[in-house]
Write a protein that holds these residues in place. Structure first.
Motif, mmCIF file in Angstrom:
data_model
loop_
_atom_site.group_PDB
_atom_site.id
_atom_site.type_symbol
_atom_site.label_atom_id
_atom_site.label_comp_id
_atom_site.label_asym_id
_atom_site.label_seq_id
_atom_site.Cartn_x
_atom_site.Cartn_y
_atom_site.Cartn_z
ATOM 1 N N LYS A 16 88.841 51.822 9.528
ATOM 2 C CA LYS A 16 87.540 51.844 10.036
ATOM 3 C C LYS A 16 87.362 52.511 11.266
ATOM 4 N N THR A 17 86.236 53.435 11.492
ATOM 5 C CA THR A 17 86.081 53.870 12.680
ATOM 6 C C THR A 17 84.773 53.216 13.380
ATOM 7 N N TYR A 18 84.927 52.672 14.241
ATOM 8 C CA TYR A 18 84.130 51.980 15.152
ATOM 9 C C TYR A 18 84.100 51.811 16.381
ATOM 10 N N TYR A 19 83.121 51.388 17.295
ATOM 11 C CA TYR A 19 82.996 51.412 18.939
ATOM 12 C C TYR A 19 83.668 50.231 19.134
ATOM 13 N N SER A 20 84.568 50.113 20.172
ATOM 14 C CA SER A 20 85.018 48.897 20.907
ATOM 15 C C SER A 20 84.086 48.345 22.059
ATOM 16 N N GLN A 21 83.339 49.345 22.375
ATOM 17 C CA GLN A 21 82.288 48.913 23.596
ATOM 18 C C GLN A 21 81.261 50.158 23.657
ATOM 19 N N ALA A 22 79.977 49.707 23.669
ATOM 20 C CA ALA A 22 78.929 50.703 23.580
ATOM 21 C C ALA A 22 78.072 50.429 24.710
ATOM 22 N N GLY A 23 77.837 51.432 25.652
ATOM 23 C CA GLY A 23 76.782 51.443 26.677
ATOM 24 C C GLY A 23 77.185 51.456 28.088
ATOM 25 N N PHE A 24 78.620 50.923 28.387
ATOM 26 C CA PHE A 24 78.973 50.645 29.873
ATOM 27 C C PHE A 24 78.928 52.003 30.243
ATOM 28 N N ASN A 44 85.565 43.578 25.059
ATOM 29 C CA ASN A 44 84.961 44.872 25.200
ATOM 30 C C ASN A 44 85.668 45.976 26.055
ATOM 31 N N GLU A 45 86.289 46.883 25.305
ATOM 32 C CA GLU A 45 87.233 47.760 25.967
ATOM 33 C C GLU A 45 86.631 48.634 26.857
ATOM 34 N N VAL A 46 86.770 48.585 28.198
ATOM 35 C CA VAL A 46 86.239 49.388 28.955
ATOM 36 C C VAL A 46 86.793 50.948 29.044
ATOM 37 N N ASP A 47 88.256 50.942 29.082
ATOM 38 C CA ASP A 47 88.933 52.138 29.085
ATOM 39 C C ASP A 47 90.523 51.845 28.700
ATOM 40 N N ASP A 48 91.273 52.616 29.130
ATOM 41 C CA ASP A 48 92.802 52.312 28.630
ATOM 42 C C ASP A 48 93.484 51.134 29.420
ATOM 43 N N VAL A 49 92.638 50.619 30.467
ATOM 44 C CA VAL A 49 93.434 49.575 31.157
ATOM 45 C C VAL A 49 92.492 48.372 31.035
ATOM 46 N N ARG A 50 91.386 48.543 31.421
ATOM 47 C CA ARG A 50 90.181 47.523 31.731
ATOM 48 C C ARG A 50 89.823 46.807 30.253
#
Length: 714
Positions: A686-694, A95-101
């Motif tokens: 493909k366009t997709y979420y790499s994390q959703a809801g954090f 799950n990609e939180v942001d550009d670092v985490r």
């Protein structure tokens, strides 16, 4: 769950069926005891590993699911960071939180057990100090043992343990490679790896690895620069004594990194569909991290099957940041977002650890048995300082629809630091395990660990004093050879994990506790070239952290995500993996995993994790042409986060439907020294979420991108 069991049983039958059809000639070629051979350019590993039991067993001798991402796969798939490797491993997600985490997950639970050369390490939450983006050029391979690994790691989760195996100075002739690559978003890197003997006798050897990388991103504003250096020296002090010492150092200096992800709702309650390039960052922001590891190992062979190893590791991870967080709802008409939160901080995390083990063979009842005893002591100290921004810097209703990152002025941050976090974590563990050779076909592994874990200090005004002493963690495994190259296994262990999650009163929730069971079949075909595994697992645990509400700390500051400790959580599922060489020149790795995770009332937990994963990558060397072609697909089923719509107050589900990513590669060897390689990721864009809801936000994964690499080997 009945359907899961049925599918798993069918999978076992499918994998085992070829064993009945093997002729006697092939069976004679397969030895009953795994051979210690090293195959270069392979997707399989025949070396012994310590990650699960410490006994130095092969993968087929280990009674748990084990996946190894070899150096060949790292090369073929152009995997750069630890997160890249995990994202392409069987049964695990990122799950990609942001550009670092980044956060890693397996079997529905977060992976927080990490090792370097088998020594447990501690990372900041979600890798805030850049740990998940450590470059893998300094590692020979990555081992992922799924399930609970408390025997060696002490406090741990029932998800998996990730072991990063360093490159060693093990070659006598001087050699290595130099490479250069360029790709999408003006990204380019140069790498080098050279090693060999530094004395005529070869008893002292050295190796050095370096990499420099710079480039932009598919996300607006973001630029990154990274420098990696690794050096190791090995000396044979005697024919039976090895001393290894070295250091790794990585500096990452990203400009304008996103802190968090994208706002989700308009003020009318509708979902916002941002372009994939949208950033919430400002052009003045940065998130600099440094990751350094100093290590030393002394190993001695006593003879008679007995050996001793001692390790010292000093791990230092730091960060220095100036960031901007944008949150709340977006006014469609005005084009503004509700809140902004500028932030400046510096952090330092230092872990010193000492560990040692003795292993050997014991003769009893006419048979040889394996024994290991060991101990670990580590102390982690981490500190974080923040620098206040003036009140007027916390702007509201910030113009955002046409955001470019240039309109938000850099605040006049204070030059006086405020100690926000000061924590000390001390862990001590004593463990022992034995493999009893009950019969030629039957092995029993039993062991346990006495673990003590204590954290003291504070974080953002809240005390963090918790832990446990003398916690016993048992481990039992049974293996039975149904044929020379087919082995059934079963294992059991318990779970204990203190947690850094807080409830609505901002108090730490109780440690995770539970039990983990696993049964499976591991097989080998084609004279060990192709290896397969099928595993069924069941995990039961209490105090699983589930997202609750956002709470602002009593002293003010950024709202904190709080959690509820879910009771009676159960995860059940199965995994299938096929890896190795189907034909000369044809490598493959295939994995499928599936699970359900519910609490005692039947409610799904950790729904931001896909229940089904399929991962396939394969390459083929076109005979006599110097050409290698390959490709793969990664499938991830739907995942979602249930929350309240901040505008309407009604329930809302932020969901990513199942999707497939397609990747391709090709390599052409001009000569034994020179080769060119090209990789394309997300071929279909493909366009997709790499994390959703954090934190009630979402993030997009990377669009189609390519890399071209030239390598010179010597």
């Amino acid at each position: 769950m009945q359907s899961v069991r049925s599918m798993a049983i069918a999978g076992v039958a499918f994998i085992a069926q070829p064993a009945l059809a093997q002729d006697e000639t092939q069976a004679d070629q397969v030895q009953q005891v795994e051979r210690e051979i090293v195959v270069t350019g392979a997707y399989t590993l025949d070396e012994r590993i310590d990650t699960a039991t410490g006994l130095g067993l092969t993968i087929r001798e280990t009674p748990q699911s084990v996946s190894v991402i070899t150096s060949q796969r790292i090369l073929d798939q152009n995997l750069i960071s630890v997160a890249d490797v995990i994202n392409n491993s069987v049964g695990v997600t990122v799950n990609e939180v942001d550009d670092v985490r980044n956060s890693f997950y397996a079997r529905g639970f977060e992976i927080r057990n990490t090792q370097i050369d088998g020594v447990p390490t501690a990372w900041a939450l979600a890798g805030a100090n850049g740990e998940t983006n450590i470059d893998v050029s300094i590692y020979e391979r990555v081992e992922v043992v799924r399930g609970a690994t408390g025997l060696l790691s002490g406090a741990g989760d029932p998800s998996a343990s990730v072991n990063l195996v360093r490159k060693h100075a093990d070659r006598l002739e001087v050699g290595g490679y130099l490479s250069a690559s360029g790709g999408s978003w003006n990204t380019w890197r140069v790498s080098g790896d050279v090693g060999g003997a530094v004395t005529a006798s070869g008893n002292v050897r050295a190796r050095a690895v370096g990499r420099y990388e710079a480039g932009d991103s598919y996300i607006d504003l973001f630029k990154n620069e990274k420098f990696v250096l690794y050096g190791v020296v090995e000396a044979d002090l005697t024919p039976d004594t090895l001393l290894r010492a070295g250091i790794s150092h990585q500096e990452s200096t990203p400009d304008a990194p996103a802190w968090g992800a994208l706002p989700t709702f308009y003020t009318d309650g509708t979902l916002i569909r941002w372009p994939r390039s949208r950033s919430t960052s400002a052009d003045w922001s940065y998130w600099n991290t440094t990751n350094q590891n100093i290590f030393a190992t002394l190993a001695h062979e006593f003879g008679g099957g007995w050996s001793m190893t001692g390790n010292y590791n000093r791990l230092r991870n730091t960060q220095s940041t100036e960031l901007l967080y944008m949150s709340g709802m977006v006014d469609r008409a005005a084009g503004t977002v509700q809140f902004s939160y500028p932030f400046k901080a510096s952090g330092d995390s230092v872990q010193d650890s000492f560990d040692g083990q003795i292993k050997g063979e014991v003769n009893a009842l006419g048979r040889k048995h394996d024994l290991v005893v060991g101990a670990l002591h580590s102390v982690l100290k981490r500190e974080d300082d923040t620098f206040a921004a003036p009140a007027e810097a916390f702007l509201m209703d910030v113009p955002f629809v046409d955001w470019t990152g240039h309109s938000f002025p850099r605040p006049a941050f204070s030059t006086t630091p405020f100690r926000a976090t000061e924590e000390r974590i001390e862990q001590t563990g004593y463990y022992a395990a034995v493999r009893l050779n009950l019969a030629d076909q039957l092995k029993l592994i039993g062991g346990g660990r006495l673990a003590s874990w204590k954290q003291t200090g504070f974080s953002y005004g809240v005390g963090s004093n918790y832990g446990d002493d003398g916690k016993f963690i048992p481990y039992v495994g049974l293996l039975f050879d149904v044929a020379p190259n087919h082995r059934l296994y079963a294992s059991y262990t318990t779970i204990f994990q203190p947690q850094n999650y807080r409830d609505r009163s901002l108090q730490l929730i109780a440690p995770l506790e539970g039990k983990a069971y696993e049964i499976g079949l591991k097989s080998a075909f084609l004279n060990e070239a192709l290896q397969t595994s099928v595993a069924l697992f069941r995990i039961s645990q209490d105090n699983v952290a589930q997202p609750d509400i956002m709470v602002t700390p009593p002293g003010g500051g950024l709202p904190q995500q709080t959690y509820i400790a879910a009771q009676g959580t159960t995860s059940e599922g199965f995994e299938i993996e096929v890896t190795g060489r189907l034909l000369p020149g044809w490598n493959i790795n295939f994995g499928y995993s599936q699970f359900t995770a519910e609490d005692r009332d039947g409610r799904a937990v950790n729904t931001d994790q896909s229940r089904r994963l399929l991962k396939l990558f394969t390459t083929y060397d076109v005979v006599g042409s110097g050409l290698t072609i390959g490709g793969g697909v990664n499938y991830r089923s739907k995942f979602y986060s249930d929350e309240l719509n901040p505008a309407t107050g009604g329930p809302f589900r932020l969901q990513q439907n199942g999707f497939v990513l397609v990747n391709l590669m090709a390599r052409y060897k001009i000569s034994e020294a020179i080769e060119f390689q090209a990789n394309i990721e997300n071929l279909l864009d493909k366009t997709y979420y790499s994390q959703a809801g954090f934190f009630s936000q979402y993030r997009y994964g990377a669009p189609r991108n390519f890399t071209a690499t030239a390598t010179y080997r010597f």
